[in-house]
Scaffold this motif. Structure first.
Motif, short mmCIF file in Angstrom:
data_model
loop_
_atom_site.label_atom_id
_atom_site.label_comp_id
_atom_site.label_asym_id
_atom_site.label_seq_id
_atom_site.Cartn_x
_atom_site.Cartn_y
_atom_site.Cartn_z
N PRO A 124 -20.24 -38.73 32.48
CA PRO A 124 -19.24 -39.25 31.52
C PRO A 124 -18.39 -38.11 30.96
O PRO A 124 -18.88 -37.00 30.72
CB PRO A 124 -20.10 -39.89 30.43
N ARG A 125 -17.13 -38.41 30.72
CA ARG A 125 -16.20 -37.40 30.21
C ARG A 125 -15.58 -37.89 28.89
O ARG A 125 -15.08 -39.00 28.82
CB ARG A 125 -15.07 -37.15 31.21
N ASP A 126 -15.61 -37.04 27.91
CA ASP A 126 -14.92 -37.32 26.65
C ASP A 126 -13.55 -36.64 26.76
O ASP A 126 -13.43 -35.43 26.64
CB ASP A 126 -15.72 -36.77 25.48
N GLU A 127 -12.52 -37.44 26.99
CA GLU A 127 -11.22 -36.87 27.32
C GLU A 127 -10.23 -36.89 26.15
O GLU A 127 -9.04 -36.72 26.34
CB GLU A 127 -10.64 -37.62 28.51
N GLY A 128 -10.71 -37.12 24.96
CA GLY A 128 -9.78 -37.13 23.82
C GLY A 128 -10.55 -36.90 22.53
O GLY A 128 -11.63 -36.31 22.52
N GLU A 129 -9.95 -37.37 21.43
CA GLU A 129 -10.62 -37.25 20.14
C GLU A 129 -10.29 -38.48 19.28
O GLU A 129 -9.38 -39.23 19.60
CB GLU A 129 -10.19 -35.97 19.43
N PHE A 130 -11.04 -38.64 18.27
CA PHE A 130 -10.81 -39.77 17.38
C PHE A 130 -9.61 -39.47 16.47
O PHE A 130 -9.34 -38.32 16.13
CB PHE A 130 -12.05 -40.03 16.53
N GLY A 131 -8.93 -40.57 16.09
CA GLY A 131 -7.75 -40.44 15.23
C GLY A 131 -8.12 -40.11 13.79
O GLY A 131 -9.26 -40.27 13.36
N TYR A 132 -7.10 -39.69 13.03
CA TYR A 132 -7.27 -39.30 11.63
C TYR A 132 -6.31 -40.14 10.78
O TYR A 132 -5.11 -40.23 11.07
CB TYR A 132 -6.98 -37.81 11.49
N GLY A 133 -6.83 -40.72 9.73
CA GLY A 133 -6.02 -41.63 8.91
C GLY A 133 -5.27 -40.96 7.77
O GLY A 133 -4.40 -41.56 7.16
N GLY A 134 -5.57 -39.73 7.46
CA GLY A 134 -4.87 -39.04 6.38
C GLY A 134 -5.64 -39.08 5.07
O GLY A 134 -6.71 -39.68 4.95
N TRP A 135 -5.06 -38.44 4.07
CA TRP A 135 -5.65 -38.43 2.73
C TRP A 135 -5.26 -39.73 2.01
O TRP A 135 -4.14 -40.21 2.13
CB TRP A 135 -5.13 -37.23 1.94
N VAL A 136 -6.19 -40.25 1.25
CA VAL A 136 -5.89 -41.51 0.55
C VAL A 136 -6.33 -41.41 -0.91
O VAL A 136 -7.19 -40.60 -1.26
CB VAL A 136 -6.60 -42.70 1.22
N GLY A 137 -5.73 -42.30 -1.69
CA GLY A 137 -6.11 -42.36 -3.10
C GLY A 137 -7.35 -43.21 -3.29
O GLY A 137 -7.91 -43.80 -2.35
N GLU A 138 -7.77 -43.31 -4.55
CA GLU A 138 -9.01 -44.00 -4.85
C GLU A 138 -8.96 -45.47 -4.48
O GLU A 138 -9.94 -46.06 -4.04
CB GLU A 138 -9.32 -43.85 -6.33
N THR A 139 -7.85 -46.07 -4.59
CA THR A 139 -7.75 -47.53 -4.35
C THR A 139 -6.97 -47.87 -3.09
O THR A 139 -6.66 -49.04 -2.84
CB THR A 139 -7.06 -48.20 -5.55
N THR A 140 -6.65 -46.86 -2.29
CA THR A 140 -5.87 -47.12 -1.06
C THR A 140 -6.79 -47.70 0.01
O THR A 140 -7.87 -47.20 0.28
CB THR A 140 -5.24 -45.81 -0.53
N ALA A 141 -6.31 -48.79 0.62
CA ALA A 141 -7.09 -49.43 1.69
C ALA A 141 -6.91 -48.64 2.98
O ALA A 141 -5.78 -48.32 3.37
CB ALA A 141 -6.62 -50.86 1.88
N PRO A 142 -8.00 -48.31 3.70
CA PRO A 142 -7.87 -47.54 4.96
C PRO A 142 -7.34 -48.40 6.09
O PRO A 142 -7.60 -49.62 6.14
CB PRO A 142 -9.29 -47.09 5.22
N ALA A 143 -6.61 -47.76 6.99
CA ALA A 143 -6.11 -48.43 8.20
C ALA A 143 -6.97 -48.01 9.39
O ALA A 143 -7.65 -46.98 9.37
CB ALA A 143 -4.66 -48.08 8.42
N GLU A 144 -6.92 -48.80 10.39
CA GLU A 144 -7.70 -48.49 11.61
C GLU A 144 -7.15 -47.22 12.26
O GLU A 144 -5.93 -47.02 12.35
CB GLU A 144 -7.64 -49.66 12.59
N THR A 145 -8.05 -46.36 12.80
CA THR A 145 -7.64 -45.15 13.51
C THR A 145 -8.05 -45.25 14.97
O THR A 145 -8.91 -46.05 15.35
CB THR A 145 -8.27 -43.90 12.89
N THR A 146 -7.46 -44.42 15.76
CA THR A 146 -7.72 -44.45 17.21
C THR A 146 -9.08 -43.84 17.54
O THR A 146 -9.63 -43.04 16.78
CB THR A 146 -6.62 -43.70 17.97
N THR A 147 -9.58 -44.20 18.72
CA THR A 147 -10.84 -43.63 19.21
C THR A 147 -10.55 -42.78 20.46
O THR A 147 -9.48 -42.85 21.05
CB THR A 147 -11.83 -44.74 19.58
#
Length: 453
Positions: A211-234
């Motif tokens: 098996p080959r891991d050919e990438g990296e997981f996405g990053y959603g950024g910095w968020v505030g205390e009440t900010t809802a997270p969005a889906e990131t890439t795998t």
């Protein structure tokens, strides 16, 4: 008086004495014949006939006396032959005549030559006269150079045969045993040992999947205390497949050779086949096409993505510069430099050993053999590999990297042997098989140098 004449006269005197002895023996033989005749006459005079047995005995005695008579005649002739040789030796050395020590040697050679010819023809008997005069010497002198040439090139056959010798099989060489060493001088073939540096896995099927891991997981950024997270890439996952390709060799040896040779032929064949298959697979690990054979380290295109290997220019059209070595070393990520090493051909090592930095210090540092330290370039160890390219235009002559991470070898079967002594009689077939594969699995773990300005 010359020494040779003294020797000949002494021999002549001895032979004369021998002749006198032969004369005495002849007299005794004559008396025996006379007494035998008187006995027969006396018996006939008185009318006493002999019985058959007595008559046969008397006839045998008479035949023996006659044979001795013939032999004694030959012995009596020897003094006369020596007298002739002695007379020839004393002739003055005019027009190639004989004189001095050379004369004795030539006369002896002529005498022996005449005797050898008689022996070769089966004609030498006690009553045979051996002529050793000038005529015989002339025949000897003519035959000798032909004899020597026949010994060298077989152009002419000699008139006489030399003494037995080991250098000629018919003359006795067949009787001298030949000692065959149990050691065989073997030609050395240079090869590579990527197997010792790469990862090696033994498999139970026809291929290995990695098996080959050919990438990296996405990053959603910095968020505030009440900010809802969005889906990131795998990350993307791939797979590398390495097939176990088959290679073979089928030497054939006669059954008689296996039985009669002075060494273990089967072990010798197995050793030679193993060495050959090992060299072939080592070459494939560098230059193999991947079609029915391993894929080679040097067969990938230039690049920095999966499926490509980055190539660093050497700085010269047909040379390698010191700067290029620095560039190649620092093109590799630090993670891989922990286990990195240089890989190059023996002649490339020679050329790089001559390189110096700006302070005239050699880049090459000799290793401490006693301490088990290898030679290094810029602090990294160097391994010789004869399957790397020679320095030439556009050649990939140097590799640098962590080869355990970069290259994987798979073994399905070691060398297996099928011994067949039936289908090709009188030959025994040794069918050897090996299943092995190899390929680059981590393309960023190795860098190559291409000879280019």
């Amino acid at each position: 008086m010359p020494i040779s004449e003294q020797v000949v006269e002494q021999i002549a005197a001895d032979v004369r004495k021998f002749g006198e002895t032969a004369t005495g023996l002849q007299a005794m033989n004559d008396n025996a014949k006379r007494e035998l005749g008187e006995l027969r006459a006396e018996l006939d005079k008185h009318g006493k006939k002999l019985d058959a047995i007595s008559a046969e005995k008397i006839d045998k005695i008479a035949a023996s006396v006659e044979a001795q008579d013939a032999a004694l005649a030959g012995l009596k002739a020897l003094p006369e032959q020596v007298e002739r040789i002695d007379a020839v030796l004393k002739r003055p050395g005019v027009n190639g005549g004989w004189a001095g020590d050379d004369a004795a040697n030539e006369a002896k050679a002529a005498f022996e030559f005449a005797k050898a010819k008689l022996i070769a023809r089966g004609e030498l008997k006690p009553t045979t006269k051996v002529e050793g005069d000038e005529a015989e010497y002339a025949a000897y002198a003519e035959a000798f150079p032909h004899y020597m040439r026949a010994r060298n090139d077989g152009a002419m056959k000699p008139a006489f045969q030399a003494a037995m010798q080991t250098g000629s099989d018919p003359d006795g060489g067949y009787l001298v045993p030949t000692t065959v060493s149990s050691r065989i001088i073997t030609k050395v073939y240079e090869t590579s040992n990527l197997r010792a540096l790469a990862t090696v896995e033994t498999i139970g099927g026809k291929e290995l999947e990695i098996p080959r891991d050919e990438g990296e997981f996405g990053y959603g950024g910095w968020v505030g205390e009440t900010t809802a997270p969005a889906e990131t890439t795998t990350s993307q996952v791939g797979v590398s497949k390495i097939f176990a390709h088959e290679m073979y060799a089928e030497p054939r040896v006669t059954q008689n050779m296996i039985e009669d040779a002075g060494l273990d032929i089967e072990a010798w064949v197995a050793n030679k086949v193993g060495e050959k298959l090992g060299r072939i697979e080592s070459t494939a690990f560098f230059t193999g096409t991947g079609v029915n054979q391993p894929r080679g380290l040097l067969t990938y295109a230039n690049g920095t993505t999966n499926g490509t290997i980055e190539q660093i220019v050497s700085g010269g059209a047909t040379t390698i510069t010191a700067d290029a070595l620095y560039n190649l070393a620092f093109a590799l990520k630090d993670y891989y430099t922990q286990n990195a090493r240089w890989l190059m051909k023996r002649t490339t090592v020679r050329d790089i050993m001559k390189l110096k930095d700006g302070q005239s210090n050699y880049l090459w540092q000799m290793g401490d053999i006693r301490g088990g330290q290898p030679a290094t370039i810029l602090g990294w160890p160097v391994d010789r590999s004869e399957d790397m390219a020679t320095i030439a235009a556009s050649s990939l002559s140097v590799a640098f990297g962590d080869f355990k991470a970069a290259y994987t070898i798979v073994d399905r079967l070691g060398i297996t042997l099928l011994r067949d002594n039936l289908t090709a009689k009188p030959y025994v077939k040794f069918y050897n098989r090996r299943r092995v594969g190899g390929d680059v699995v981590n393309f960023e773990a190795v860098k190559l140098m291409i000879t280019s300005a």
